[in-house]
Design a protein around this motif. Structure first.
Motif, PDB file in Angstrom:
ATOM      1  N   ARG A  67      37.886  40.888  40.935  1.00  8.82           N
ATOM      2  CA  ARG A  67      36.673  41.598  41.340  1.00  8.82           C
ATOM      3  C   ARG A  67      36.132  41.094  42.677  1.00  8.82           C
ATOM      4  O   ARG A  67      35.698  41.870  43.516  1.00  8.82           O
ATOM      5  CB  ARG A  67      35.616  41.422  40.246  1.00  8.82           C
ATOM      6  CG  ARG A  67      34.355  42.202  40.482  1.00  8.82           C
ATOM      7  CD  ARG A  67      33.321  41.853  39.425  1.00  8.82           C
ATOM      8  NE  ARG A  67      33.462  42.613  38.205  1.00  8.82           N
ATOM      9  CZ  ARG A  67      32.906  43.809  38.003  1.00  8.82           C
ATOM     10  NH1 ARG A  67      32.219  44.387  38.954  1.00  8.82           N
ATOM     11  NH2 ARG A  67      33.056  44.424  36.861  1.00  8.82           N
ATOM     12  N   GLU A  68      36.209  39.770  42.863  1.00  6.57           N
ATOM     13  CA  GLU A  68      35.584  39.193  44.056  1.00  6.57           C
ATOM     14  C   GLU A  68      36.514  39.155  45.267  1.00  6.57           C
ATOM     15  O   GLU A  68      36.070  39.345  46.388  1.00  6.57           O
ATOM     16  CB  GLU A  68      35.096  37.775  43.761  1.00  6.57           C
ATOM     17  CG  GLU A  68      33.893  37.760  42.840  1.00  6.57           C
ATOM     18  CD  GLU A  68      33.615  36.369  42.320  1.00  6.57           C
ATOM     19  OE1 GLU A  68      33.933  35.391  43.032  1.00  6.57           O
ATOM     20  OE2 GLU A  68      33.100  36.254  41.189  1.00  6.57           O
ATOM     21  N   VAL A  69      37.771  38.885  45.041  1.00  8.71           N
ATOM     22  CA  VAL A  69      38.662  38.618  46.172  1.00  8.71           C
ATOM     23  C   VAL A  69      39.543  39.812  46.538  1.00  8.71           C
ATOM     24  O   VAL A  69      39.899  39.992  47.700  1.00  8.71           O
ATOM     25  CB  VAL A  69      39.538  37.367  45.887  1.00  8.71           C
ATOM     26  CG1 VAL A  69      40.439  37.050  47.072  1.00  8.71           C
ATOM     27  CG2 VAL A  69      38.657  36.166  45.548  1.00  8.71           C
ATOM     28  N   ALA A  70      39.871  40.641  45.554  1.00 14.57           N
ATOM     29  CA  ALA A  70      40.805  41.741  45.836  1.00 14.57           C
ATOM     30  C   ALA A  70      40.193  42.745  46.802  1.00 14.57           C
ATOM     31  O   ALA A  70      39.003  43.056  46.726  1.00 14.57           O
ATOM     32  CB  ALA A  70      41.194  42.454  44.543  1.00 14.57           C
ATOM     33  N   ASP A  71      41.009  43.227  47.730  1.00 14.41           N
ATOM     34  CA  ASP A  71      40.632  44.398  48.520  1.00 14.41           C
ATOM     35  C   ASP A  71      40.915  45.666  47.721  1.00 14.41           C
ATOM     36  O   ASP A  71      40.264  46.681  47.903  1.00 14.41           O
ATOM     37  CB  ASP A  71      41.451  44.447  49.819  1.00 14.41           C
ATOM     38  CG  ASP A  71      41.086  43.314  50.757  1.00 14.41           C
ATOM     39  OD1 ASP A  71      39.875  43.131  51.007  1.00 14.41           O
ATOM     40  OD2 ASP A  71      41.986  42.604  51.221  1.00 14.41           O
ATOM     41  N   ARG A  72      41.934  45.557  46.875  1.00 16.91           N
ATOM     42  CA  ARG A  72      42.359  46.711  46.079  1.00 16.91           C
ATOM     43  C   ARG A  72      42.882  46.195  44.733  1.00 16.91           C
ATOM     44  O   ARG A  72      43.532  45.159  44.682  1.00 16.91           O
ATOM     45  CB  ARG A  72      43.495  47.435  46.825  1.00 16.91           C
ATOM     46  CG  ARG A  72      44.112  48.596  46.093  1.00 16.91           C
ATOM     47  CD  ARG A  72      45.520  48.932  46.585  1.00 16.91           C
ATOM     48  NE  ARG A  72      45.712  48.940  48.012  1.00 16.91           N
ATOM     49  CZ  ARG A  72      46.169  49.975  48.717  1.00 16.91           C
ATOM     50  NH1 ARG A  72      46.456  51.101  48.127  1.00 16.91           N
ATOM     51  NH2 ARG A  72      46.355  49.855  50.011  1.00 16.91           N
ATOM     52  N   VAL A  73      42.564  46.922  43.699  1.00 15.64           N
ATOM     53  CA  VAL A  73      43.075  46.586  42.371  1.00 15.64           C
ATOM     54  C   VAL A  73      44.022  47.703  41.928  1.00 15.64           C
ATOM     55  O   VAL A  73      43.719  48.886  42.086  1.00 15.64           O
ATOM     56  CB  VAL A  73      41.915  46.429  41.356  1.00 15.64           C
ATOM     57  CG1 VAL A  73      42.442  46.347  39.933  1.00 15.64           C
ATOM     58  CG2 VAL A  73      41.093  45.187  41.676  1.00 15.64           C
ATOM     59  N   VAL A  74      45.167  47.275  41.406  1.00 14.53           N
ATOM     60  CA  VAL A  74      46.169  48.225  40.914  1.00 14.53           C
ATOM     61  C   VAL A  74      46.352  47.972  39.427  1.00 14.53           C
ATOM     62  O   VAL A  74      46.596  46.834  39.021  1.00 14.53           O
ATOM     63  CB  VAL A  74      47.520  48.010  41.651  1.00 14.53           C
ATOM     64  CG1 VAL A  74      48.620  48.859  41.026  1.00 14.53           C
ATOM     65  CG2 VAL A  74      47.371  48.320  43.144  1.00 14.53           C
ATOM     66  N   LYS A 130      35.129  49.913  41.807  1.00 11.72           N
ATOM     67  CA  LYS A 130      35.415  51.238  41.248  1.00 11.72           C
ATOM     68  C   LYS A 130      36.247  51.116  39.970  1.00 11.72           C
ATOM     69  O   LYS A 130      35.911  51.674  38.923  1.00 11.72           O
ATOM     70  CB  LYS A 130      36.152  52.061  42.311  1.00 11.72           C
ATOM     71  CG  LYS A 130      36.714  53.375  41.865  1.00 11.72           C
ATOM     72  CD  LYS A 130      35.617  54.408  41.706  1.00 11.72           C
ATOM     73  CE  LYS A 130      36.189  55.752  41.242  1.00 11.72           C
ATOM     74  NZ  LYS A 130      36.964  55.642  39.997  1.00 11.72           N
ATOM     75  N   VAL A 131      37.340  50.352  40.063  1.00 10.98           N
ATOM     76  CA  VAL A 131      38.248  50.249  38.914  1.00 10.98           C
ATOM     77  C   VAL A 131      37.566  49.509  37.753  1.00 10.98           C
ATOM     78  O   VAL A 131      37.718  49.891  36.599  1.00 10.98           O
ATOM     79  CB  VAL A 131      39.562  49.542  39.323  1.00 10.98           C
ATOM     80  CG1 VAL A 131      40.437  49.272  38.098  1.00 10.98           C
ATOM     81  CG2 VAL A 131      40.322  50.395  40.349  1.00 10.98           C
ATOM     82  N   PHE A 132      36.793  48.482  38.083  1.00 11.44           N
ATOM     83  CA  PHE A 132      36.148  47.714  37.006  1.00 11.44           C
ATOM     84  C   PHE A 132      34.956  48.439  36.399  1.00 11.44           C
ATOM     85  O   PHE A 132      34.779  48.443  35.192  1.00 11.44           O
ATOM     86  CB  PHE A 132      35.699  46.337  37.522  1.00 11.44           C
ATOM     87  CG  PHE A 132      36.816  45.352  37.624  1.00 11.44           C
ATOM     88  CD1 PHE A 132      37.403  44.828  36.485  1.00 11.44           C
ATOM     89  CD2 PHE A 132      37.293  44.943  38.860  1.00 11.44           C
ATOM     90  CE1 PHE A 132      38.446  43.917  36.557  1.00 11.44           C
ATOM     91  CE2 PHE A 132      38.340  44.038  38.956  1.00 11.44           C
ATOM     92  CZ  PHE A 132      38.918  43.517  37.808  1.00 11.44           C
TER      93      PHE A 132
END
Ligand code: ADP
Ligand code: MG
Length: 266
Positions: free
Chosen positions: A226-233, A248-250
């Motif tokens: 949540r804190e470090v990712a630029d994008r979550v897949v 958005k994803v979380f």
């Protein structure tokens, strides 16, 4: 095609695009089947941009490790294309696998340090043997990287004299010392006692935020994502089910399976 991906990706990541930028890693229509039967990856598409941190989430068996292993050709893709810095590593053209792996740092769940070498020697050996750097230069770089992971005072310790978290930080220092185009992490904290996880995540965060490192990170550490990712897949069943900005994803997953997975983890 490059242009399309560029526009498409803008909404999915915190990464700040620059004009004319090319992806460091481009995965197109990647499929992987084992034993001619089990399809483990199905039409996976993913671009990773310079300095971007992509966190890959998903239940066990969803194909996360297989995807990372295809990127450095530890597994041979069944179909599709993978490009590293615009150079195709799949297909008919022969790829120099050793050269490729120099440019792809890999950090595994198990740290894989040489047990008979000190921390510093572990960080030096790839530099001298593979990059052919002279010893003094490799030693200076090793000290720099050990300092960056907070372990300069442990430079002369052997792995068995270090905690799991310290060993993993040495493994990260070793990978970074090779100055790869991209670092691939496969559940780097999963084997650690809970109290040692933080130190490793802090090192990874520092690499992302201050080192400008391009990273693909498979992890179950939701706070880090949540804190470090630029994008979550989010992957499941060999498919990228959903991807986008972490918030958005979380907070507003579009896919029911993503929501269910995130609910089960927290
Ligand atoms: P994850 O990392 O998401 O847990 P993996 O990529 O390790 O998932 O595995 C995805 C699927 O591929 C699993 O069903 C696993 O059993 C299968 N698999 C992985 N490696 C092999 C292999 N070498 N041979 C056959 N099946 C494999
Ligand atoms: Mg895995």
């Amino acid at each position: 095609a490059a242009r399309l991906a560029f526009e498409h990706d803008r909404a999915l990541t915190r990464h700040h695009f620059e004009e004319g930028e090319h992806p460091v890693v481009r995965i197109e229509h990647l499929n992987k089947t084992f034993d001619g039967s089990t399809q483990v990856l199905r039409d996976v598409n993913l671009d990773v941009w310079p300095g971007e941190v992509v966190v890959v989430l998903g239940p066990s068996g969803s194909g996360k490790s297989t995807m990372l292993r295809c990127i450095n050709l530890l597994e041979k893709p069944t179909a599709g294309h993978i490009l590293i810095e615009d150079k195709e590593i799949t297909g008919s053209a022969k790829t120099d696998v050793n050269k490729l792996r120099q440019n792809l740092g890999m950090v595994f769940q198990s740290f894989n340090l040489f047990p008979h070498l000190t921390a510093k020697q572990n960080v030096m050996i790839g530099q001298t043997k593979v990059l052919k750097k002279d010893k003094a230069e490799a030693a200076r770089e090793a000290e720099r990287q050990l300092e960056a992971v907070g372990l300069l005072d442990r430079a002369d310790f052997k792995p068995a004299q270090l905690s799991g978290g310290q060993q993993q930080r040495v493994a990260i220092a070793r990978a970074v010392a090779m100055h790869p185009d991209v670092l691939l992490f496969d559940e780097p904290t999963s084997a650690l006692d809970p109290e040692l996880v933080r130190g490793v995540l802090d090192v990874m965060r520092d690499l992302a935020e201050n080192g400008g490192m391009t990273m693909i990170v498979v992890t179950h550490e939701m706070g880090f994502a949540r804190e470090v990712a630029d994008r979550v897949v989010f992957m499941e069943g060999g498919v990228v089910v959903e991807q986008g900005l972490p918030e958005k994803v979380f907070d507003h997953p579009e896919n029911a399976r993503t929501a269910e997975f995130l609910g089960s983890i927290d």
